[in-house]
Design a protein around this motif. Structure first.
Motif, PDB file in Angstrom:
ATOM      1  N   LEU A 190       0.863  -1.176   0.000  1.00 11.81           N
ATOM      2  CA  LEU A 190       0.000   0.000   0.000  1.00 11.81           C
ATOM      3  C   LEU A 190       0.899   1.226   0.000  1.00 11.81           C
ATOM      4  CD1 LEU A 190      -2.623  -0.997   2.732  1.00 11.81           C
ATOM      5  CD2 LEU A 190      -2.671  -1.462   0.277  1.00 11.81           C
ATOM      6  N   PRO A 191       0.638   2.180  -0.887  1.00 17.54           N
ATOM      7  CA  PRO A 191       1.516   3.346  -0.955  1.00 17.54           C
ATOM      8  C   PRO A 191       1.374   4.241   0.277  1.00 17.54           C
ATOM      9  CG  PRO A 191      -0.389   3.674  -2.361  1.00 17.54           C
ATOM     10  CD  PRO A 191      -0.473   2.262  -1.844  1.00 17.54           C
ATOM     11  N   ALA A 192       2.436   4.945   0.598  1.00 14.38           N
ATOM     12  CA  ALA A 192       2.367   5.948   1.664  1.00 14.38           C
ATOM     13  C   ALA A 192       1.260   6.932   1.315  1.00 14.38           C
ATOM     14  CB  ALA A 192       3.703   6.671   1.779  1.00 14.38           C
ATOM     15  N   GLY A 193       0.476   7.311   2.318  1.00 11.43           N
ATOM     16  CA  GLY A 193      -0.539   8.336   2.122  1.00 11.43           C
ATOM     17  C   GLY A 193      -1.910   7.846   1.709  1.00 11.43           C
ATOM     18  N   ILE A 194      -2.081   6.552   1.430  1.00 14.66           N
ATOM     19  CA  ILE A 194      -3.404   6.044   1.052  1.00 14.66           C
ATOM     20  C   ILE A 194      -4.195   5.736   2.326  1.00 14.66           C
ATOM     21  CG2 ILE A 194      -2.754   3.600   0.897  1.00 14.66           C
ATOM     22  CD1 ILE A 194      -4.643   3.373  -1.532  1.00 14.66           C
ATOM     23  N   TYR A 195      -5.451   6.149   2.345  1.00 13.50           N
ATOM     24  CA  TYR A 195      -6.315   5.783   3.468  1.00 13.50           C
ATOM     25  C   TYR A 195      -6.687   4.314   3.338  1.00 13.50           C
ATOM     26  CZ  TYR A 195      -6.914  10.602   5.040  1.00 13.50           C
ATOM     27  OH  TYR A 195      -6.704  11.865   5.538  1.00 13.50           O
ATOM     28  N   HIS A 196      -6.581   3.606   4.446  1.00 15.06           N
ATOM     29  CA  HIS A 196      -6.850   2.170   4.444  1.00 15.06           C
ATOM     30  C   HIS A 196      -7.185   1.700   5.852  1.00 15.06           C
ATOM     31  CE1 HIS A 196      -2.654   2.402   5.692  1.00 15.06           C
ATOM     32  NE2 HIS A 196      -2.822   1.206   6.241  1.00 15.06           N
ATOM     33  N   ARG A 197      -7.509   0.424   5.945  1.00 20.25           N
ATOM     34  CA  ARG A 197      -7.750  -0.242   7.229  1.00 20.25           C
ATOM     35  C   ARG A 197      -7.589  -1.737   6.999  1.00 20.25           C
ATOM     36  NH1 ARG A 197     -14.238   1.138   7.224  1.00 20.25           N
ATOM     37  NH2 ARG A 197     -14.766  -0.323   5.561  1.00 20.25           N
ATOM     38  N   PHE A 198      -7.494  -2.488   8.094  1.00 19.68           N
ATOM     39  CA  PHE A 198      -7.292  -3.935   8.014  1.00 19.68           C
ATOM     40  C   PHE A 198      -8.239  -4.633   8.972  1.00 19.68           C
ATOM     41  CE2 PHE A 198      -5.524  -7.809   9.799  1.00 19.68           C
ATOM     42  CZ  PHE A 198      -5.350  -8.555   8.650  1.00 19.68           C
ATOM     43  N   THR A 199      -8.683  -5.801   8.580  1.00 18.61           N
ATOM     44  CA  THR A 199      -9.417  -6.674   9.486  1.00 18.61           C
ATOM     45  C   THR A 199      -9.194  -8.121   9.077  1.00 18.61           C
ATOM     46  OG1 THR A 199     -11.542  -7.093  10.571  1.00 18.61           O
ATOM     47  CG2 THR A 199     -11.598  -6.705   8.189  1.00 18.61           C
ATOM     48  N   LEU A 200      -9.357  -8.992  10.031  1.00 20.77           N
ATOM     49  CA  LEU A 200      -9.383 -10.412   9.699  1.00 20.77           C
ATOM     50  C   LEU A 200     -10.702 -10.727   9.020  1.00 20.77           C
ATOM     51  CD1 LEU A 200      -7.930 -12.070  12.920  1.00 20.77           C
ATOM     52  CD2 LEU A 200      -6.794 -11.628  10.754  1.00 20.77           C
ATOM     53  N   ASP A 201     -10.779 -11.903   8.432  1.00 18.14           N
ATOM     54  CA  ASP A 201     -12.061 -12.382   7.938  1.00 18.14           C
ATOM     55  C   ASP A 201     -12.704 -13.223   9.045  1.00 18.14           C
ATOM     56  OD1 ASP A 201     -10.727 -14.840   7.836  1.00 18.14           O
ATOM     57  OD2 ASP A 201     -10.557 -14.825   5.652  1.00 18.14           O
ATOM     58  N   GLU A 202     -13.736 -13.939   8.713  1.00 17.85           N
ATOM     59  CA  GLU A 202     -14.487 -14.682   9.732  1.00 17.85           C
ATOM     60  C   GLU A 202     -13.734 -15.885  10.293  1.00 17.85           C
ATOM     61  OE1 GLU A 202     -18.952 -13.539   8.263  1.00 17.85           O
ATOM     62  OE2 GLU A 202     -17.754 -14.843   6.969  1.00 17.85           O
ATOM     63  N   LYS A 203     -12.593 -16.226   9.702  1.00 17.56           N
ATOM     64  CA  LYS A 203     -11.770 -17.327  10.229  1.00 17.56           C
ATOM     65  C   LYS A 203     -10.917 -16.880  11.419  1.00 17.56           C
ATOM     66  CE  LYS A 203     -11.560 -19.178   5.591  1.00 17.56           C
ATOM     67  NZ  LYS A 203     -10.788 -19.033   4.365  1.00 17.56           N
ATOM     68  N   ASN A 204     -10.776 -15.568  11.609  1.00 18.48           N
ATOM     69  CA  ASN A 204     -10.056 -14.997  12.759  1.00 18.48           C
ATOM     70  C   ASN A 204      -8.603 -15.441  12.877  1.00 18.48           C
ATOM     71  OD1 ASN A 204     -11.993 -13.267  13.851  1.00 18.48           O
ATOM     72  ND2 ASN A 204     -13.014 -14.966  14.869  1.00 18.48           N
ATOM     73  N   TYR A 205      -7.911 -15.580  11.736  1.00 22.69           N
ATOM     74  CA  TYR A 205      -6.496 -15.952  11.803  1.00 22.69           C
ATOM     75  C   TYR A 205      -5.755 -15.474  10.565  1.00 22.69           C
ATOM     76  CZ  TYR A 205      -2.141 -18.529  11.809  1.00 22.69           C
ATOM     77  OH  TYR A 205      -0.808 -18.840  11.777  1.00 22.69           O
ATOM     78  N   ILE A 206      -4.620 -14.841  10.806  1.00 25.82           N
ATOM     79  CA  ILE A 206      -3.670 -14.550   9.733  1.00 25.82           C
ATOM     80  C   ILE A 206      -2.266 -14.571  10.325  1.00 25.82           C
ATOM     81  CG2 ILE A 206      -3.626 -12.022   9.965  1.00 25.82           C
ATOM     82  CD1 ILE A 206      -3.584 -11.924   6.831  1.00 25.82           C
ATOM     83  N   LYS A 207      -1.337 -15.052   9.539  1.00 27.19           N
ATOM     84  CA  LYS A 207       0.086 -14.944   9.855  1.00 27.19           C
ATOM     85  C   LYS A 207       0.699 -14.182   8.695  1.00 27.19           C
ATOM     86  CE  LYS A 207       4.247 -17.548  11.060  1.00 27.19           C
ATOM     87  NZ  LYS A 207       4.819 -18.903  11.246  1.00 27.19           N
ATOM     88  N   ALA A 208       1.290 -13.048   9.005  1.00 31.50           N
ATOM     89  CA  ALA A 208       1.799 -12.179   7.951  1.00 31.50           C
ATOM     90  C   ALA A 208       3.214 -11.718   8.258  1.00 31.50           C
ATOM     91  CB  ALA A 208       0.890 -10.968   7.778  1.00 31.50           C
ATOM     92  N   MET A 209       3.975 -11.572   7.193  1.00 31.56           N
ATOM     93  CA  MET A 209       5.293 -10.963   7.287  1.00 31.56           C
ATOM     94  C   MET A 209       5.111  -9.475   7.030  1.00 31.56           C
ATOM     95  SD  MET A 209       8.747 -11.712   5.049  1.00 31.56           S
ATOM     96  CE  MET A 209       8.914 -13.394   5.664  1.00 31.56           C
TER      97      MET A 209
END
Length: 177
Positions: A125-144
């Motif tokens: 995501l570029p610097a300055g872009i409005y955004h947000r994050f959420t999990l999906d209904e599985k309630n799990y993510i592992k991210a680098m």
């Protein structure tokens, strides 16, 4: 392969897909037009293509985060915080190595686009872009999480139009006043 779509206006659980009816898919070219970059990789932490991207783009630091009720203290509060609309002064780079979730970004008309992240998806995501994050209904993510230099993860909640990164983003998108 990443999927993206325009979101509905429902107040239902943020972890639901929130597709419009009928669905309005968003293609990779449309994401690129708002500065969002995407690669489909293996999902392995030592992916060779990832190593090349890191070298080319100067991503010198990385760590791993697991977001799940069992592993993240104050899980419900953190999820709400991640879902607040904000921007960063630097790129936000995430590589999904397990689980799934959503990044929501604003298009040039200020409408929400939901980007589904699954194992193997790398998004910038570029610097300055409005955004947000959420999990999906599985309630799990592992991210680098990847960074240029030392990690800085300071969110500036909307409105943050006074930030230079936002002004530069708008200028790059041809939206500057």
């Amino acid at each position: 392969m990443v999927r993206a779509w325009y979101m509905d206006d429902s107040d239902a659980d943020q972890r639901a897909p929130h597709m419009t009816d009928p669905p309005q898919p968003v293609e990779l070219d449309q994401l690129k037009n708002i500065g969002v970059l995407y690669w489909q990789l293996s999902g392995n932490e030592d992916d060779e293509t990832l190593a090349g991207i890191r070298k080319d783009r100067g991503y010198s630091y990385n760590d791993l985060i697991e977001i799940t009720p069992e592993k993240l203290p104050n899980y419900e509060q953190k999820i709400k915080t991640f879902f607040e609309e904000h921007l960063h002064l630097d790129e936000e780079i995430r590589y999904c190595v397990g689980g799934s979730g959503y990044f929501d970004v604003r298009d040039k008309g200020d409408k929400w686009i939901r980007i589904e992240m699954e194992k193997g998806d790398l998004i910038v995501l570029p610097a300055g872009i409005y955004h947000r994050f959420t999990l999906d209904e599985k309630n799990y993510i592992k991210a680098m999480r990847l960074f240029v230099g030392e990690p800085v993860w300071t969110p500036y909640n909307r409105p943050a139009d006074d930030k230079d990164a936002r002004k530069e983003y708008l200028k790059t998108m041809g939206l500057a006043a």
